[in-house]
Design a protein around this motif. Structure first.
Motif, PDB file in Angstrom:
ATOM      1  N   ASN A  96       0.737  -1.313   0.074  1.00 45.07           N
ATOM      2  CA  ASN A  96      -0.045  -0.045  -0.065  1.00 45.07           C
ATOM      3  C   ASN A  96       0.726   1.300   0.198  1.00 45.07           C
ATOM      4  OD1 ASN A  96      -3.322   0.096   0.458  1.00 45.07           O
ATOM      5  ND2 ASN A  96      -2.254  -2.021   1.228  1.00 45.07           N
ATOM      6  N   VAL A  97       2.021   1.304   0.827  1.00 46.41           N
ATOM      7  CA  VAL A  97       2.619   2.457   0.893  1.00 46.41           C
ATOM      8  C   VAL A  97       3.584   2.490  -0.304  1.00 46.41           C
ATOM      9  CG1 VAL A  97       4.177   3.754   2.494  1.00 46.41           C
ATOM     10  CG2 VAL A  97       2.658   2.246   3.504  1.00 46.41           C
ATOM     11  N   MET A  98       3.990   1.401  -0.771  1.00 45.65           N
ATOM     12  CA  MET A  98       5.077   1.365  -1.782  1.00 45.65           C
ATOM     13  C   MET A  98       4.193   2.137  -3.130  1.00 45.65           C
ATOM     14  SD  MET A  98       8.046  -0.395  -1.707  1.00 45.65           S
ATOM     15  CE  MET A  98       8.280  -1.598  -3.054  1.00 45.65           C
ATOM     16  N   LEU A  99       2.730   2.010  -3.385  1.00 49.45           N
ATOM     17  CA  LEU A  99       2.252   2.437  -4.365  1.00 49.45           C
ATOM     18  C   LEU A  99       2.130   4.281  -4.237  1.00 49.45           C
ATOM     19  CD1 LEU A  99      -0.816   0.395  -4.786  1.00 49.45           C
ATOM     20  CD2 LEU A  99       0.743   0.971  -6.480  1.00 49.45           C
ATOM     21  N   SER A 100       2.053   4.630  -2.569  1.00 44.16           N
ATOM     22  CA  SER A 100       2.412   6.339  -2.637  1.00 44.16           C
ATOM     23  C   SER A 100       3.640   6.403  -3.070  1.00 44.16           C
ATOM     24  CB  SER A 100       1.990   6.394  -1.285  1.00 44.16           C
ATOM     25  OG  SER A 100       0.721   6.462  -0.702  1.00 44.16           O
ATOM     26  N   VAL A 101       4.971   5.796  -2.717  1.00 40.02           N
ATOM     27  CA  VAL A 101       6.188   6.304  -2.633  1.00 40.02           C
ATOM     28  C   VAL A 101       6.261   6.197  -4.425  1.00 40.02           C
ATOM     29  CG1 VAL A 101       8.622   5.443  -2.435  1.00 40.02           C
ATOM     30  CG2 VAL A 101       6.951   5.109  -0.616  1.00 40.02           C
ATOM     31  N   GLN A 102       5.837   5.093  -5.034  1.00 46.36           N
ATOM     32  CA  GLN A 102       5.943   5.098  -6.223  1.00 46.36           C
ATOM     33  C   GLN A 102       5.329   6.128  -7.275  1.00 46.36           C
ATOM     34  OE1 GLN A 102       4.777   1.172  -8.020  1.00 46.36           O
ATOM     35  NE2 GLN A 102       4.083   2.274  -9.917  1.00 46.36           N
ATOM     36  N   HIS A 147      -9.251  -1.619  12.785  1.00 43.22           N
ATOM     37  CA  HIS A 147      -9.649  -0.402  12.259  1.00 43.22           C
ATOM     38  C   HIS A 147      -8.516   0.705  12.677  1.00 43.22           C
ATOM     39  CE1 HIS A 147     -12.373   2.925  11.394  1.00 43.22           C
ATOM     40  NE2 HIS A 147     -12.181   3.446  12.269  1.00 43.22           N
ATOM     41  N   GLY A 148      -7.858   0.876  13.827  1.00 46.48           N
ATOM     42  CA  GLY A 148      -7.118   2.000  14.072  1.00 46.48           C
ATOM     43  C   GLY A 148      -6.083   1.849  13.358  1.00 46.48           C
ATOM     44  N   GLU A 149      -5.195   0.657  13.073  1.00 49.06           N
ATOM     45  CA  GLU A 149      -4.316   0.412  12.318  1.00 49.06           C
ATOM     46  C   GLU A 149      -4.444   0.828  10.754  1.00 49.06           C
ATOM     47  OE1 GLU A 149      -1.874  -3.342  14.521  1.00 49.06           O
ATOM     48  OE2 GLU A 149      -3.467  -3.628  13.386  1.00 49.06           O
ATOM     49  N   GLN A 150      -5.562   0.519  10.221  1.00 46.98           N
ATOM     50  CA  GLN A 150      -5.905   0.885   8.978  1.00 46.98           C
ATOM     51  C   GLN A 150      -5.682   2.619   8.786  1.00 46.98           C
ATOM     52  OE1 GLN A 150      -9.461  -0.930   7.799  1.00 46.98           O
ATOM     53  NE2 GLN A 150      -8.525  -2.952   7.695  1.00 46.98           N
ATOM     54  N   ARG A 151      -6.407   3.208   9.739  1.00 43.56           N
ATOM     55  CA  ARG A 151      -6.481   4.594   9.617  1.00 43.56           C
ATOM     56  C   ARG A 151      -4.999   4.894   9.790  1.00 43.56           C
ATOM     57  NH1 ARG A 151     -11.323   6.425   8.467  1.00 43.56           N
ATOM     58  NH2 ARG A 151     -11.105   8.578   9.228  1.00 43.56           N
ATOM     59  N   GLN A 152      -4.057   4.499  10.472  1.00 41.74           N
ATOM     60  CA  GLN A 152      -2.636   4.812  10.629  1.00 41.74           C
ATOM     61  C   GLN A 152      -2.020   4.526   9.165  1.00 41.74           C
ATOM     62  OE1 GLN A 152      -2.483   2.828  14.634  1.00 41.74           O
ATOM     63  NE2 GLN A 152      -0.424   3.030  14.255  1.00 41.74           N
ATOM     64  N   LEU A 153      -2.449   3.369   8.650  1.00 39.89           N
ATOM     65  CA  LEU A 153      -1.937   2.934   7.232  1.00 39.89           C
ATOM     66  C   LEU A 153      -2.159   4.358   6.439  1.00 39.89           C
ATOM     67  CD1 LEU A 153      -0.532   1.184   5.030  1.00 39.89           C
ATOM     68  CD2 LEU A 153      -2.701   0.068   5.036  1.00 39.89           C
ATOM     69  N   GLU A 154      -3.383   4.832   6.283  1.00 41.25           N
ATOM     70  CA  GLU A 154      -3.935   5.786   5.420  1.00 41.25           C
ATOM     71  C   GLU A 154      -3.188   7.184   5.687  1.00 41.25           C
ATOM     72  OE1 GLU A 154      -7.642   6.656   5.608  1.00 41.25           O
ATOM     73  OE2 GLU A 154      -8.173   7.353   3.697  1.00 41.25           O
ATOM     74  N   ILE A 155      -2.443   7.079   6.885  1.00 40.73           N
ATOM     75  CA  ILE A 155      -1.860   8.348   7.067  1.00 40.73           C
ATOM     76  C   ILE A 155      -0.373   8.030   6.617  1.00 40.73           C
ATOM     77  CG2 ILE A 155      -0.756   9.745   8.902  1.00 40.73           C
ATOM     78  CD1 ILE A 155      -3.785  10.325   9.119  1.00 40.73           C
ATOM     79  N   ALA A 156       0.121   6.834   6.657  1.00 35.40           N
ATOM     80  CA  ALA A 156       1.217   6.805   6.001  1.00 35.40           C
ATOM     81  C   ALA A 156       1.338   6.780   4.444  1.00 35.40           C
ATOM     82  CB  ALA A 156       1.893   4.927   6.519  1.00 35.40           C
ATOM     83  N   MET A 157       0.234   6.383   3.862  1.00 37.97           N
ATOM     84  CA  MET A 157       0.213   6.358   2.587  1.00 37.97           C
ATOM     85  C   MET A 157       0.346   8.183   2.135  1.00 37.97           C
ATOM     86  SD  MET A 157      -2.726   3.402   1.784  1.00 37.97           S
ATOM     87  CE  MET A 157      -2.777   3.501  -0.188  1.00 37.97           C
ATOM     88  N   ALA A 158      -0.791   8.611   2.983  1.00 41.38           N
ATOM     89  CA  ALA A 158      -0.572  10.334   2.601  1.00 41.38           C
ATOM     90  C   ALA A 158       0.819  10.600   2.928  1.00 41.38           C
ATOM     91  CB  ALA A 158      -1.409  10.984   3.490  1.00 41.38           C
ATOM     92  N   LEU A 159       1.615  10.429   3.934  1.00 45.96           N
ATOM     93  CA  LEU A 159       2.716  11.041   4.284  1.00 45.96           C
ATOM     94  C   LEU A 159       4.063  10.412   3.248  1.00 45.96           C
ATOM     95  CD1 LEU A 159       3.197  10.498   8.193  1.00 45.96           C
ATOM     96  CD2 LEU A 159       2.804  12.735   6.914  1.00 45.96           C
ATOM     97  N   ALA A 160       3.881   9.431   2.741  1.00 46.13           N
ATOM     98  CA  ALA A 160       4.692   8.633   1.479  1.00 46.13           C
ATOM     99  C   ALA A 160       4.743   9.634   0.398  1.00 46.13           C
ATOM    100  CB  ALA A 160       4.475   7.376   1.292  1.00 46.13           C
ATOM    101  N   LEU A 161       3.698  10.422   0.158  1.00 43.53           N
ATOM    102  CA  LEU A 161       3.617  11.247  -0.913  1.00 43.53           C
ATOM    103  C   LEU A 161       4.475  12.447  -0.634  1.00 43.53           C
ATOM    104  CD1 LEU A 161      -0.170  11.060  -1.773  1.00 43.53           C
ATOM    105  CD2 LEU A 161       1.419  10.132  -3.092  1.00 43.53           C
TER     106      LEU A 161
END
Lengths: 246, 323
Positions: A96-102, A147-161
């Protein structure tokens, strides 16, 4: 950083945004609060490009982005999270985060070289995961997270941009007290790193995070100011704080 | 749970299948059963079309019900050039690819504005439009089609008039297409495509212009299907609009579902199973469609993940937990 001039948006006869003038500068964290149906999510949708305003202008980083699509605003550094968690459930946390980085590391019209050979992207994604505290679960499938971790993941995806501004639509929605405490700590750790517009119902979270607050009622911003000013504002207390919170 | 590409520990099984396919001409020549070489060639050619469809359908989630149009375009490229006595194989092949790329680009630009059932309907509509265009072209035999008297000419190096050479050509193209899809889905581009299938809104919010990625994918897939049409025209020595009929698009979808959607080699096992079933059932009874339909329903209902799913369960039963 971000400025709106006279934004209007209505659905049928109902005005969801009327004459919204908002200015967020530097690395400011602006909370937007207001009762349900006040038009907060509609505002975020216009800022991120999901909805076009009926009239008005949106300026981001000095450029008029009123007519720019979601993807081009994201590339300019305007990242967002959704009110309902939006991640790619069947993929692993890392993927998921790799897609952001990419997305921000050059174009993706590459058809031959396997992504698994791109070490730098991998390392960058792991750093972003560490930032939100998910490095330990990087190999898990996103659907298996809490659920909480998924929200954190979403933040990580945003940060990776590597965003210049984060639009966060109720980051603590549906979280347990413990989870939301964790999220608030995570977000306050990002203070000074990027500007944020934060929609939030949890007033404790708002007062802990925000530099400034705008209060929306019926599609209008009725007051804007520092957290202290807003806390004291009688009109705000009447319209919002007084209603839902004693 | 599937990640990018399902873990291919089943790869060994599929490579064995490919190896066996290499031996088919040896077996048929030795036993003098030329008919089975024909059947196997047809399987390979349709497998190529199915591999190309699997790229957009299995990985990209774009369910096209018009994929036979590209196969038809490829076949007509052979037919029409031959009609004007141009036999150069590179011209035929070039025409097949250029024609399908153009058709994919133009129709894709419209289709890909829609999603889900609308996408299915619009791809179907475009394919049927092309079907009726060729039905109305009297010059090229209208709905009677055209006979091809000479196959594409690639000089002395590659004489595809020879059935065995044509078979190995088809096998090489199939292997090439599978290899290409494998590279694509593991490269940056393929990851974007898979991401879009699962959550297009999120991908846009990450900065991807999803429409362009889907269109590119659609064009690649169309070109690949055009190549399979080029081989099909050469194989049958005959072309007709019927090749573009939507039932053939449906058959390609069946092959993928039968093999296992979004699995690299599944279109091959799917095409094998589909055509072998069709062949054996139709020799038993004229009502074979009925049995065939029942088998398909059973596979969809009970064989979660198609033949690939069944294979995975067999493997995991054999070696506990390893799949």
């Amino acid at each position: 950083m971000l400025r709106t001039i006279g934004l209007n948006k209505s659905f049928g006869g109902i005005s969801a945004s009327s004459d919204i003038n908002l200015e967020v500068s530097g690395k400011e964290i602006r909370a937007v609060v207001g009762p349900n149906g006040a038009g907060k999510t509609t505002l975020i949708a216009q800022l991120s490009g999901l909805l076009r305003p009926d009239s008005g202008t949106i300026i981001f980083g000095g450029k008029d982005v009123t007519n720019a699509g979601v993807h081009s605003r994201a590339r300019m550094g305007l990242a967002r999270s959704f009110q309902i968690t939006s991640i790619i459930l069947p993929l692993t946390v890392l993927d998921n985060v790799m897609l952001s980085v990419q997305s921000v590391s050059g174009h993706s019209y590459r058809f031959w070289k396997p992504v698994s050979a791109e070490r730098e992207m991998h390392e960058k994604a792991m750093r972003n995961l560490a930032e939100v505290g998910l490095a330990a679960v990087s190999d898990r499938v996103a659907a298996e997270l809490s659920h909480g971790e998924q929200r954190q993941l979403e933040i990580a995806m945003a940060l990776a941009l590597d965003p210049r501004m984060l639009l966060l639509d109720e980051p603590t929605a549906g979280m347990s007290r413990e989870e939301s405490g964790h999220m608030v700590r995570l977000l306050s750790g990002l203070k000074g790193q990027t500007a944020m517009i934060l929609i939030e119902h949890d007033m404790n979270a708002v007062f802990a995070l925000a530099d400034t607050v705008s209060v929306m009622v019926d599609g209008r911003i009725i007051a804007s100011g520092t957290t202290d000013e807003i806390r004291r504002d009688p009109a705000v207390r009447r319209a919002y704080l007084g209603d839902s919170r004693a | 749970m599937r990640t990018w590409v399902p873990r291919e520990t089943t790869t060994r099984f599929y490579l064995t299948v490919m190896l066996l396919l290499c031996l088919v001409p040896v077996a048929t020549t030795w036993s003098g059963q030329g008919f089975y070489l024909d059947l196997a060639t047809r399987i390979l050619i349709l497998a190529i079309a199915a591999v190309s469809l699997n790229l957009i359908l299995g990985y990209g989630g774009m369910i096209s019900l018009g994929h036979a149009a590209f196969v038809g375009i490829g076949a007509y490229s052979v037919g029409i050039f031959s009609y004007y006595e141009i036999h150069n194989g590179l011209v035929h092949l070039g025409g097949a690819v250029a024609g399908s790329v153009l058709f994919a680009l133009v129709t894709g630009m419209v289709c890909l504005r829609t999603r889900g059932v609308y996408f299915i309907m619009i791809t179907l509509a475009f394919a049927q439009m092309l079907y009726f265009v060729f039905v109305s072209l009297e010059e090229y035999g209208a709905d009677d089609g055209l006979l091809i008297y000479q196959r594409s000419d690639f000089g002395a190096l590659l004489d595809i008039e020879n059935a065995v050479v044509l078979y190995y050509t088809a096998l090489a193209v199939l292997a090439g297409c599978i290899g290409l899809v494998h590279r694509i889905v593991n490269a940056r581009f393929g990851r974007v495509i898979v991401g879009i299938r699962h959550n297009e809104q999120r991908m846009r919010a990450l900065g991807y212009d999803t429409y362009r990625y889907k269109l590119t994918c659609y064009v690649i897939s169309g070109a690949m299907a055009g190549v399979s049409g080029f081989l099909l025209g050469n194989f049958t020595n005959f072309i007709s609009p019927e090749m573009m009929d939507w039932t053939h698009s449906g058959e390609l979808i069946f092959m993928i579902v039968l093999g296992g959607t979004g699995v690299l080699f599944a279109p091959v096992t799917g095409a094998l199973a589909f055509l072998l079933l069709e062949e054996s059932l139709s020799s038993i009874t004229v009502y074979w469609h009925l049995i065939f339909g029942l088998i398909l329903i059973a596979v969809v209902l009970f064989g979660r993940g198609g033949l690939h799913g069944i294979l995975l369960r067999l493997l995991s039963r054999g070696k506990s937990g390893r799949c």
